[in-house]
Design a protein around this motif. Structure first.
Motif, short mmCIF file in Angstrom:
data_model
loop_
_atom_site.label_atom_id
_atom_site.label_comp_id
_atom_site.label_asym_id
_atom_site.label_seq_id
_atom_site.Cartn_x
_atom_site.Cartn_y
_atom_site.Cartn_z
N THR A 85 14.25 12.98 -14.74
CA THR A 85 15.78 12.97 -14.66
C THR A 85 16.18 12.14 -15.85
OG1 THR A 85 15.23 12.61 -12.31
CG2 THR A 85 17.59 11.94 -13.16
N PRO A 86 17.14 12.75 -16.44
CA PRO A 86 17.78 11.99 -17.71
C PRO A 86 18.70 10.91 -17.03
CG PRO A 86 18.59 14.48 -17.49
CD PRO A 86 17.76 14.20 -16.37
N GLN A 87 18.91 9.90 -18.04
CA GLN A 87 19.41 8.55 -17.67
C GLN A 87 20.86 8.71 -17.14
OE1 GLN A 87 17.98 5.44 -17.83
NE2 GLN A 87 19.78 5.09 -16.61
N VAL B 52 13.94 7.00 -3.43
CA VAL B 52 13.41 7.21 -4.89
C VAL B 52 14.08 6.91 -5.89
CG1 VAL B 52 12.22 9.20 -6.09
CG2 VAL B 52 12.07 9.24 -3.76
N ASP B 53 15.52 7.14 -6.04
CA ASP B 53 16.29 6.98 -7.03
C ASP B 53 16.37 5.30 -7.08
OD1 ASP B 53 18.78 7.44 -9.11
OD2 ASP B 53 19.65 6.27 -7.51
N LEU B 54 16.29 4.62 -6.19
CA LEU B 54 16.57 3.08 -6.44
C LEU B 54 15.32 2.55 -6.75
CD1 LEU B 54 17.81 0.42 -5.55
CD2 LEU B 54 17.18 0.69 -3.26
N ALA C 197 6.33 8.53 -6.68
CA ALA C 197 7.48 9.54 -6.45
C ALA C 197 8.53 8.85 -7.37
CB ALA C 197 7.88 9.77 -5.04
N ALA C 198 8.73 7.67 -7.56
CA ALA C 198 9.94 7.15 -8.54
C ALA C 198 9.43 7.57 -9.85
CB ALA C 198 9.91 5.83 -8.03
N LYS C 199 8.25 7.26 -10.24
CA LYS C 199 7.79 7.60 -11.78
C LYS C 199 7.96 9.10 -12.11
CE LYS C 199 4.47 3.84 -12.42
NZ LYS C 199 2.87 3.69 -12.61
N GLY C 200 7.85 9.97 -10.99
CA GLY C 200 7.83 11.37 -11.52
C GLY C 200 9.49 11.79 -11.34
N PHE D 47 0.85 -1.38 0.02
CA PHE D 47 0.12 -0.01 -0.02
C PHE D 47 0.80 1.54 0.12
CE2 PHE D 47 -2.15 3.43 2.35
CZ PHE D 47 -3.31 3.35 1.61
N VAL D 48 2.14 1.23 0.82
CA VAL D 48 2.98 2.46 0.82
C VAL D 48 3.55 2.62 -0.47
CG1 VAL D 48 4.88 3.36 2.12
CG2 VAL D 48 3.06 2.26 3.42
N ASP D 49 3.93 1.45 -0.95
CA ASP D 49 4.81 1.59 -2.33
C ASP D 49 3.86 1.98 -3.20
OD1 ASP D 49 7.17 0.83 -4.03
OD2 ASP D 49 5.62 -0.39 -4.69
N ARG D 50 2.56 1.56 -3.34
CA ARG D 50 1.85 1.91 -4.49
C ARG D 50 1.27 3.41 -4.63
NH1 ARG D 50 -2.08 -1.35 -3.17
NH2 ARG D 50 -1.12 -3.20 -4.44
N TYR D 51 1.02 3.79 -3.06
CA TYR D 51 0.56 5.32 -3.12
C TYR D 51 1.60 6.46 -2.80
CZ TYR D 51 -3.94 2.88 -3.81
OH TYR D 51 -4.98 2.21 -4.31
N ALA D 52 2.72 6.00 -2.55
CA ALA D 52 3.69 6.91 -2.11
C ALA D 52 5.14 6.88 -2.86
CB ALA D 52 3.98 7.04 -0.61
N LEU D 53 5.64 5.75 -2.58
CA LEU D 53 7.02 5.49 -3.15
C LEU D 53 7.05 5.38 -4.80
CD1 LEU D 53 9.92 5.32 -2.53
CD2 LEU D 53 9.86 2.86 -2.09
N LYS D 54 6.16 4.65 -5.24
CA LYS D 54 6.15 4.25 -6.70
C LYS D 54 5.85 5.50 -7.49
CE LYS D 54 4.40 0.80 -10.07
NZ LYS D 54 3.63 -0.47 -10.32
#
Length: 325
Positions: free
Chosen positions: A136-138, A262-264, A128-131, A119-126
């Motif tokens: 962010t360039p590769q 977030v980077d990971l 943020a990671a997509k944004g 739940f935390v990953d789906r609505y918070a961490l993931k």
């Protein structure tokens, strides 16, 4: 210090917003689960590493979307005691069948914690990671990853000293020294260009080296897959991280860890498709298999014989080989 960290990160994000990443940009081909290495599995436990380990390879499974902290490269190390151990994952479900009732006796509790982490990953961490990945360039993403990996080399070096693996400790500290100086604080991986091998390990595997049993499988809230032994090392291992000493303020450490998380997580987005079947079962099996390989176990315990008084065949029963120390 907190103000400068925030300003630097904000500046990078704003600058990257002018050059959004092309989703069609070529990436390393996805490997099937059987090709994911044990060293890469260590990157899987995002929650466990949020305040902790910093690893380099982006090719592993995410924390609650991945296996964690898996078996490290325990290969030959010059004057090291050890012979080569199992470093690569052949199949997270290969080998003799495990007695999962014994390994995971708290499955009911663990599934509840797994659901909370999902739940935390789906609505918070993931999200943020997509944004983060979108703006962010590769090349900048890779730079952040190398920086965090350089810090992880230092911690692995300390653990290899505690494991009395001097050859691997030499490589870890050699990598850290070269990348911190010539690589500008780890922004560039000069050590790999010089063919200095990387050996990832942690305090849980250090305890395993000296005979401490892993105990039952345990899913921790926010930290993800673990075992009783590995969970007990979370706090002590914090004192082996350079960030603990370079960032004196607790808030600064949390900001640093959030940027790392977030980077990971962004690096792990593509690998979720490798998860098949029941997510909880897949990640549990993957995690346990890799930790056992990291401990140097070439076989895993199998189920008890079905017929009373009748021993199971060797290939079904399973045996534990002594770690090649």
């Amino acid at each position: 210090m907190r103000k400068w960290i925030l300003l630097a990160f904000a500046g990078l994000v704003v600058g990257c917003a002018q050059t959004p990443r092309d989703d069609s940009e070529a990436r390393a081909p996805l490997a099937p689960p059987e090709a994911v290495s044990a060293a890469d599995a260590e990157r899987g436990n995002v929650e466990r590493t949020v305040e902790s380990a910093v690893d380099d390879a982006p090719d592993a499974l995410p924390a609650q979307s991945a296996a964690a902290d898996g078996g490290d490269d325990w290969g030959d190390g010059g004057d090291d005691w050890a012979g080569s151990g199992s470093g690569d994952l052949d199949d997270p479900f290969a080998g003799p069948a495990m007695d999962w009732e014994e390994i995971d006796p708290w499955e009911g509790f663990n599934r509840k914690m797994f659901g909370f982490n999902e739940f935390v990953d789906r609505y918070a961490l993931k999200p943020a990671a997509k944004g983060y990945r979108f703006i962010t360039p590769q090349w900048l993403d890779d730079t952040f990853t190398r920086f965090f990996a350089n810090l992880q080399d230092f911690r692995s070096g300390l653990n290899n000293v505690l494991q009395w693996r001097w050859g691997q400790a030499r490589d870890n500290f050699g990598r850290f020294s070269v990348n911190t100086t010539l690589g500008l604080a780890g922004l560039f991986d000069v050590a790999s260009e010089l063919d200095i091998p990387k050996h990832k390990t942690d305090l849980g595997l250090t305890l395993a080296r000296w005979g401490v049993d892993s105990g039952p499988y345990l899913v921790l809230p926010l930290f993800g897959p673990s075992t009783v032994r590995d969970a007990a090392t979370i706090w002590p291992e914090d004192y082996m991280r350079l960030s603990h000493y370079l960032l004196e303020d607790t808030t600064d450490r949390l900001i640093f860890s959030a940027v790392y998380a977030v980077d990971l997580r962004a690096d792990l987005l593509d690998l979720e498709r490798n998860i098949i079947g029941d997510r909880y079962t897949f990640l549990r099996n993957f995690y346990i298999t890799q930790r056992m390989k990291g401990e140097g176990l070439s076989r895993v315990p199998g189920p008890a014989p079905k017929a009373e008084g009748q021993a199971a065949p060797a290939e079904e029963q399973g045996t534990e080989s002594e770690p090649q120390w």
